[in-house]
Scaffold this active site. Sequence first.
Site, PDB file in Angstrom:
ATOM      1  N   SER A  25      17.787 -36.313  34.713  1.00  0.00           N
ATOM      2  CA  SER A  25      18.336 -34.593  35.268  1.00  0.00           C
ATOM      3  C   SER A  25      17.157 -33.721  34.448  1.00  0.00           C
ATOM      4  O   SER A  25      16.412 -34.459  33.629  1.00  0.00           O
ATOM      5  CB  SER A  25      19.410 -34.775  35.238  1.00  0.00           C
ATOM      6  OG  SER A  25      20.039 -34.860  33.452  1.00  0.00           O
ATOM      7  N   TYR A  58      17.078 -32.914  39.239  1.00  0.00           N
ATOM      8  CA  TYR A  58      18.634 -32.061  39.386  1.00  0.00           C
ATOM      9  C   TYR A  58      18.921 -31.769  38.095  1.00  0.00           C
ATOM     10  O   TYR A  58      18.799 -32.243  37.135  1.00  0.00           O
ATOM     11  CB  TYR A  58      19.545 -33.468  40.073  1.00  0.00           C
ATOM     12  CG  TYR A  58      19.838 -34.289  39.392  1.00  0.00           C
ATOM     13  CD1 TYR A  58      21.032 -33.990  38.284  1.00  0.00           C
ATOM     14  CD2 TYR A  58      19.197 -35.412  39.034  1.00  0.00           C
ATOM     15  CE1 TYR A  58      21.477 -35.320  37.170  1.00  0.00           C
ATOM     16  CE2 TYR A  58      19.742 -36.979  38.027  1.00  0.00           C
ATOM     17  CZ  TYR A  58      20.614 -36.205  37.559  1.00  0.00           C
ATOM     18  OH  TYR A  58      21.707 -37.496  36.861  1.00  0.00           O
TER      19      TYR A  58
END
Length: 126
Positions: A25, A58
């Site tokens: 992430s 993400y």
Amino acid sequence: MKKTMLTGKLHQARVTHAELNYEGSCAIDQDLLEQAGILEYEQIEIYNIENGARFSTYAITGERGSKMISVNGAAARLAAVGDRVIICTYASLNAAEIVNHKPSLVYLDAQNNIVRTSKDVPVQVA
């Protein structure tokens, strides 16, 4: 027919952390996420201005007010602390949605402070 359109951008963000052993992430200061209209767990594209690397991951929420941009997991091999990056989100929009669509553009300084926001990219001149 749908077109993929820019929805949010953090321009010239500075990487503050690169955590190889984190789960993955990119942790982004909550204030910056909100200004750019980026949601937690939303897919983001990161373009590294320093080395040309382009990668997807993400977003996760970083501490509000921290100015954090932490590239985590395998992506930490593609960005170093201090690198300037552009973080973008996109959405597939139909013709009716595109008519009034404007992205949320957030321009940052070297400390990840917001310098300005906009809904339009300036026209590039020769």
